[in-house]
Design a protein around this motif. Structure first.
Motif, PDB file in Angstrom:
ATOM      1  N   PHE A  19      -3.473  16.521  -0.533  1.00 56.54           N
ATOM      2  CA  PHE A  19      -2.965  16.928  -0.524  1.00 56.54           C
ATOM      3  C   PHE A  19      -3.288  18.911  -0.840  1.00 56.54           C
ATOM      4  O   PHE A  19      -4.084  19.111  -1.280  1.00 56.54           O
ATOM      5  N   SER A  20      -3.166  19.615   0.227  1.00 54.75           N
ATOM      6  CA  SER A  20      -3.840  20.916   0.327  1.00 54.75           C
ATOM      7  C   SER A  20      -3.521  22.277   0.933  1.00 54.75           C
ATOM      8  O   SER A  20      -2.785  22.012   1.934  1.00 54.75           O
ATOM      9  N   SER A  39       4.451  23.417   4.087  1.00 54.48           N
ATOM     10  CA  SER A  39       3.361  24.256   4.186  1.00 54.48           C
ATOM     11  C   SER A  39       1.663  23.894   4.238  1.00 54.48           C
ATOM     12  O   SER A  39       0.613  24.177   4.201  1.00 54.48           O
ATOM     13  N   GLU A  40       2.086  22.953   3.145  1.00 53.57           N
ATOM     14  CA  GLU A  40       0.677  22.320   2.275  1.00 53.57           C
ATOM     15  C   GLU A  40       0.875  21.030   4.317  1.00 53.57           C
ATOM     16  O   GLU A  40       1.415  20.276   4.108  1.00 53.57           O
ATOM     17  N   HIS A  41      -1.179  20.496   3.960  1.00 50.28           N
ATOM     18  CA  HIS A  41      -1.598  19.426   4.771  1.00 50.28           C
ATOM     19  C   HIS A  41      -1.832  18.514   3.599  1.00 50.28           C
ATOM     20  O   HIS A  41      -1.299  18.067   2.622  1.00 50.28           O
ATOM     21  N   ARG A  42      -1.148  16.956   4.465  1.00 49.98           N
ATOM     22  CA  ARG A  42      -1.839  16.065   3.708  1.00 49.98           C
ATOM     23  C   ARG A  42      -1.962  14.847   4.602  1.00 49.98           C
ATOM     24  O   ARG A  42      -2.092  14.601   5.631  1.00 49.98           O
ATOM     25  N   TYR A  43      -3.065  14.538   3.670  1.00 43.39           N
ATOM     26  CA  TYR A  43      -4.141  12.915   4.952  1.00 43.39           C
ATOM     27  C   TYR A  43      -3.763  12.114   3.872  1.00 43.39           C
ATOM     28  O   TYR A  43      -4.269  12.398   2.978  1.00 43.39           O
ATOM     29  N   SER A  44      -3.787  11.190   4.416  1.00 42.10           N
ATOM     30  CA  SER A  44      -3.237   9.989   4.038  1.00 42.10           C
ATOM     31  C   SER A  44      -4.998   9.003   4.455  1.00 42.10           C
ATOM     32  O   SER A  44      -5.108   9.122   5.475  1.00 42.10           O
ATOM     33  N   LEU A  45      -5.718   9.249   3.130  1.00 40.54           N
ATOM     34  CA  LEU A  45      -7.213   8.354   3.362  1.00 40.54           C
ATOM     35  C   LEU A  45      -6.983   6.730   3.397  1.00 40.54           C
ATOM     36  O   LEU A  45      -7.524   5.992   4.059  1.00 40.54           O
ATOM     37  N   GLY A  46      -6.214   6.453   3.187  1.00 41.21           N
ATOM     38  CA  GLY A  46      -6.045   4.765   3.335  1.00 41.21           C
ATOM     39  C   GLY A  46      -5.310   4.117   1.771  1.00 41.21           C
ATOM     40  O   GLY A  46      -4.489   4.787   1.255  1.00 41.21           O
ATOM     41  N   THR A  47      -4.797   2.665   2.515  1.00 42.74           N
ATOM     42  CA  THR A  47      -3.945   2.060   1.821  1.00 42.74           C
ATOM     43  C   THR A  47      -4.729   0.222   1.352  1.00 42.74           C
ATOM     44  O   THR A  47      -4.976  -0.235   2.907  1.00 42.74           O
ATOM     45  N   ILE A  48      -4.790   0.002   0.637  1.00 42.31           N
ATOM     46  CA  ILE A  48      -5.224  -1.615  -0.150  1.00 42.31           C
ATOM     47  C   ILE A  48      -4.304  -1.950  -0.839  1.00 42.31           C
ATOM     48  O   ILE A  48      -3.847  -1.836  -1.794  1.00 42.31           O
ATOM     49  N   THR A  49      -3.721  -3.433  -0.576  1.00 43.19           N
ATOM     50  CA  THR A  49      -3.172  -4.300  -0.760  1.00 43.19           C
ATOM     51  C   THR A  49      -3.613  -5.330  -0.972  1.00 43.19           C
ATOM     52  O   THR A  49      -4.477  -5.929  -0.422  1.00 43.19           O
ATOM     53  N   PHE A  50      -3.780  -5.904  -1.957  1.00 40.98           N
ATOM     54  CA  PHE A  50      -4.121  -7.693  -2.158  1.00 40.98           C
ATOM     55  C   PHE A  50      -2.822  -8.046  -3.527  1.00 40.98           C
ATOM     56  O   PHE A  50      -2.371  -7.896  -4.058  1.00 40.98           O
ATOM     57  N   ASP A  51      -2.682 -10.067  -3.671  1.00 42.12           N
ATOM     58  CA  ASP A  51      -2.250 -10.073  -4.377  1.00 42.12           C
ATOM     59  C   ASP A  51      -3.343 -11.494  -5.090  1.00 42.12           C
ATOM     60  O   ASP A  51      -3.520 -11.801  -4.631  1.00 42.12           O
ATOM     61  N   GLY A  85      -5.288  24.855  -4.773  1.00 46.24           N
ATOM     62  CA  GLY A  85      -4.457  23.944  -3.295  1.00 46.24           C
ATOM     63  C   GLY A  85      -5.085  22.775  -3.597  1.00 46.24           C
ATOM     64  O   GLY A  85      -3.848  22.288  -2.446  1.00 46.24           O
ATOM     65  N   THR A  86      -4.858  22.021  -3.990  1.00 50.52           N
ATOM     66  CA  THR A  86      -5.637  20.750  -3.409  1.00 50.52           C
ATOM     67  C   THR A  86      -4.903  20.187  -4.659  1.00 50.52           C
ATOM     68  O   THR A  86      -5.368  19.846  -5.743  1.00 50.52           O
ATOM     69  N   VAL A  87      -4.570  18.986  -4.066  1.00 51.49           N
ATOM     70  CA  VAL A  87      -4.134  17.738  -5.380  1.00 51.49           C
ATOM     71  C   VAL A  87      -5.059  16.331  -4.478  1.00 51.49           C
ATOM     72  O   VAL A  87      -4.220  15.832  -2.925  1.00 51.49           O
ATOM     73  N   VAL A  88      -5.392  15.836  -5.071  1.00 53.89           N
ATOM     74  CA  VAL A  88      -5.303  14.221  -4.934  1.00 53.89           C
ATOM     75  C   VAL A  88      -5.083  13.683  -5.451  1.00 53.89           C
ATOM     76  O   VAL A  88      -4.930  13.269  -6.662  1.00 53.89           O
ATOM     77  N   ARG A  89      -4.098  12.086  -4.437  1.00 50.07           N
ATOM     78  CA  ARG A  89      -3.745  10.700  -5.374  1.00 50.07           C
ATOM     79  C   ARG A  89      -3.803   9.940  -5.195  1.00 50.07           C
ATOM     80  O   ARG A  89      -3.738   9.784  -3.657  1.00 50.07           O
ATOM     81  N   ILE A  90      -4.045   9.193  -6.070  1.00 54.94           N
ATOM     82  CA  ILE A  90      -4.206   7.419  -6.107  1.00 54.94           C
ATOM     83  C   ILE A  90      -2.882   7.170  -6.531  1.00 54.94           C
ATOM     84  O   ILE A  90      -2.447   7.240  -7.972  1.00 54.94           O
ATOM     85  N   PHE A  91      -2.080   6.611  -5.685  1.00 55.03           N
ATOM     86  CA  PHE A  91      -1.064   5.583  -6.363  1.00 55.03           C
ATOM     87  C   PHE A  91      -1.029   4.157  -6.034  1.00 55.03           C
ATOM     88  O   PHE A  91      -1.098   3.749  -5.049  1.00 55.03           O
ATOM     89  N   MET A  92      -0.911   4.061  -7.274  1.00 56.78           N
ATOM     90  CA  MET A  92      -0.646   2.633  -8.198  1.00 56.78           C
ATOM     91  C   MET A  92       0.734   1.733  -8.496  1.00 56.78           C
ATOM     92  O   MET A  92       1.114   2.278  -9.235  1.00 56.78           O
ATOM     93  N   THR A  93       0.861   0.723  -6.945  1.00 58.55           N
ATOM     94  CA  THR A  93       1.452  -0.307  -7.874  1.00 58.55           C
ATOM     95  C   THR A  93       0.946  -1.296  -8.462  1.00 58.55           C
ATOM     96  O   THR A  93       0.240  -2.188  -7.779  1.00 58.55           O
ATOM     97  N   LEU A  94       1.194  -2.008  -9.566  1.00 58.30           N
ATOM     98  CA  LEU A  94       0.143  -2.945 -10.582  1.00 58.30           C
ATOM     99  C   LEU A  94       1.901  -3.853 -11.462  1.00 58.30           C
ATOM    100  O   LEU A  94       2.545  -3.510 -11.237  1.00 58.30           O
ATOM    101  N   PRO A  95       1.118  -5.481 -11.333  1.00 57.56           N
ATOM    102  CA  PRO A  95       1.994  -6.176 -11.615  1.00 57.56           C
ATOM    103  C   PRO A  95       2.642  -5.586 -13.166  1.00 57.56           C
ATOM    104  O   PRO A  95       1.125  -4.882 -13.901  1.00 57.56           O
ATOM    105  N   ARG A  96       2.913  -6.204 -13.696  1.00 56.26           N
ATOM    106  CA  ARG A  96       3.273  -6.019 -14.895  1.00 56.26           C
ATOM    107  C   ARG A  96       2.621  -6.110 -16.363  1.00 56.26           C
ATOM    108  O   ARG A  96       2.114  -7.578 -15.775  1.00 56.26           O
ATOM    109  N   GLY A  97       2.265  -5.731 -17.485  1.00 53.88           N
ATOM    110  CA  GLY A  97       0.842  -5.965 -17.736  1.00 53.88           C
ATOM    111  C   GLY A  97      -0.117  -5.718 -18.343  1.00 53.88           C
ATOM    112  O   GLY A  97      -0.049  -3.941 -17.616  1.00 53.88           O
ATOM    113  N   ALA A  98      -1.146  -5.461 -18.798  1.00 54.17           N
ATOM    114  CA  ALA A  98      -2.079  -4.976 -18.889  1.00 54.17           C
ATOM    115  C   ALA A  98      -2.765  -4.791 -17.738  1.00 54.17           C
ATOM    116  O   ALA A  98      -3.227  -5.971 -17.811  1.00 54.17           O
ATOM    117  N   GLU A  99      -3.689  -3.725 -17.077  1.00 51.88           N
ATOM    118  CA  GLU A  99      -4.368  -3.961 -16.453  1.00 51.88           C
ATOM    119  C   GLU A  99      -5.888  -3.147 -16.918  1.00 51.88           C
ATOM    120  O   GLU A  99      -5.596  -1.583 -17.198  1.00 51.88           O
TER     121      GLU A  99
END
Length: 120
Positions: A19-20, A39-51, A85-99
């Motif tokens: 976000f910028s 007013s901010e710009h949002r760049y979606s750089l990628g998504t990775i999923t796996f099981d 004015g820049t925020v770099v964010r990684i959103f992670m959804t993880l299984p319950r437990g320790a990673e």
């Protein structure tokens, strides 16, 4: 070693968004998204999923996936990533437990000014 019970999700989702307040020329190839009135710009750089039900293998896949996403940020100047004015964010959804992620990866996230959002 952890054992997961049957029926517990082992799915992992990672996404990288920048976000910028100002356009970032180096990210133009990713396009920019703006909702009406934003007013901010949002760049979606990628998504990775796996099981991955195997805990040890999931750690390796998680590290590899994070490195893959962070590689998109390497060409950006530090001044862009650390701009007020820049925020770099990684959103992670993880299984319950320790990673666990390595100290090397934690340093890389910090150097690139990444904020982690984690959900289970």
């Amino acid at each position: 070693m952890f054992r997961r019970t049957t029926g517990v999700s082992t799915a992992v989702l990672l996404s990288l968004t920048v976000f910028s307040a100002d356009p970032i020329d180096q990210l133009a190839s990713f396009g920019t998204e703006r909702a009406a009135g934003e007013s901010e710009h949002r760049y979606s750089l990628g998504t990775i999923t796996f099981d991955q039900p195997d805990w040890n293998a999931r750690i390796d896949q998680l590290e590899s996936a994070l490195d893959t996403l962070l590689d998109f940020l390497d060409p950006l100047p530090e001044a862009v990533l650390h701009a007020e004015g820049t925020v770099v964010r990684i959103f992670m959804t993880l299984p319950r437990g320790a990673e666990t992620i390595s100290a090397r990866l934690v340093r890389r996230l910090a150097n690139l000014n990444v904020t982690l959002w984690i959900d289970t």
